[in-house]
Motif scaffolding. Structure first.
Motif: not given
Length: 229
Positions: A143, A146, A148-153, A155, A159, A161, A163
């Motif tokens: 990722l 994203s 919400n900066a999920k999994d160290e991605s 921000k 809306d 993502k 990959w």
């Protein structure tokens, strides 16, 4: 529904020091059938000659992602960032209320090869920001962007993502999709089929109203998959 965008059908500009291939309408290249894809506005493949680059110029209200494929970018901006980033690294910049920056190839011998990606934000007038990172290579999906900066991605103010997928040759992979969303698959390197459609380096396909992407690789491959509203 698949919308195939072959690499040799993209817009092209040669400025001597810069060769640029435009997936969507950009600068002097205009194609009403390829203006953008959902909130994905720009994918430019840029090749910059040694010691050359983009002088200081402005941006506003745009999410700008750069991915270096070969060489190094020397970056300087009005936020005070003076950085370099090299092959395998990503850089994110939110232009927000306005930012000036320059990008140069500092090498005296090696070309710079990178992807410049613009995403239209869902929030205007934000404070400009900058970050860069190298994500570890791995088999499968990583990722990169994203909300919400999920999994160290990183921000991203949208809306969506992004990959990065990396696979070895002779692999069969199924990626579940949401048929109500839009997906753009951009090949970075290698040969593969997506739902039976043959794609090669820098080809792309837009995917709408599908629940599954069936990937079969015939070489080592890397592609970017944008999940968009």
């Amino acid at each position: 529904m698949l919308q195939v965008r072959k690499a040799n059908e993209r817009g092209y500009a040669n400025h001597g020091w810069l060769e640029s291939y435009h997936t969507f309408s950009f600068a002097d290249y205009y194609d009403r059938n390829h203006m953008h894809f959902s909130d994905l506005r720009v994918i430019n493949e840029d090749l910059v000659a040694p010691t050359m680059g983009f002088g200081t110029h402005p941006h506003k209200d745009m999410e700008i992602l750069s991915y270096v494929l070969k060489g190094t970018i020397a970056h300087k901006d009005s936020m005070g960032n003076v950085e370099t980033f090299s092959a395998g690294e990503f850089q994110i910049m939110s232009a927000g209320t306005g930012v000036y920056h320059s990008e140069f190839n500092p090498s005296e011998t090696e070309d710079l090869h990178f992807l410049q990606i613009w995403i239209m934000p869902n929030e205007l007038g934000i404070k400009p920001r900058y970050d860069q990172k190298k994500f570890a290579d791995k088999e499968g999906a990583t990722l990169i962007l994203s909300p919400n900066a999920k999994d160290e991605s990183f921000k991203v103010y949208q809306d969506m993502k992004l990959w990065r997928h990396q696979y070895q040759a002779d692999q069969a992979v199924e990626i579940e999709l949401n048929s109500a969303r839009n997906y753009w698959l951009q090949v970075v390197k290698g040969d593969l089929t997506v739902n039976g459609v043959l794609l090669s380096t820098f080809d792309a396909v837009g995917i709408r109203a599908e629940e599954l992407a069936k990937i079969e690789t015939s070489s080592n491959v890397e592609f970017l998959l944008f999940d968009l509203k």
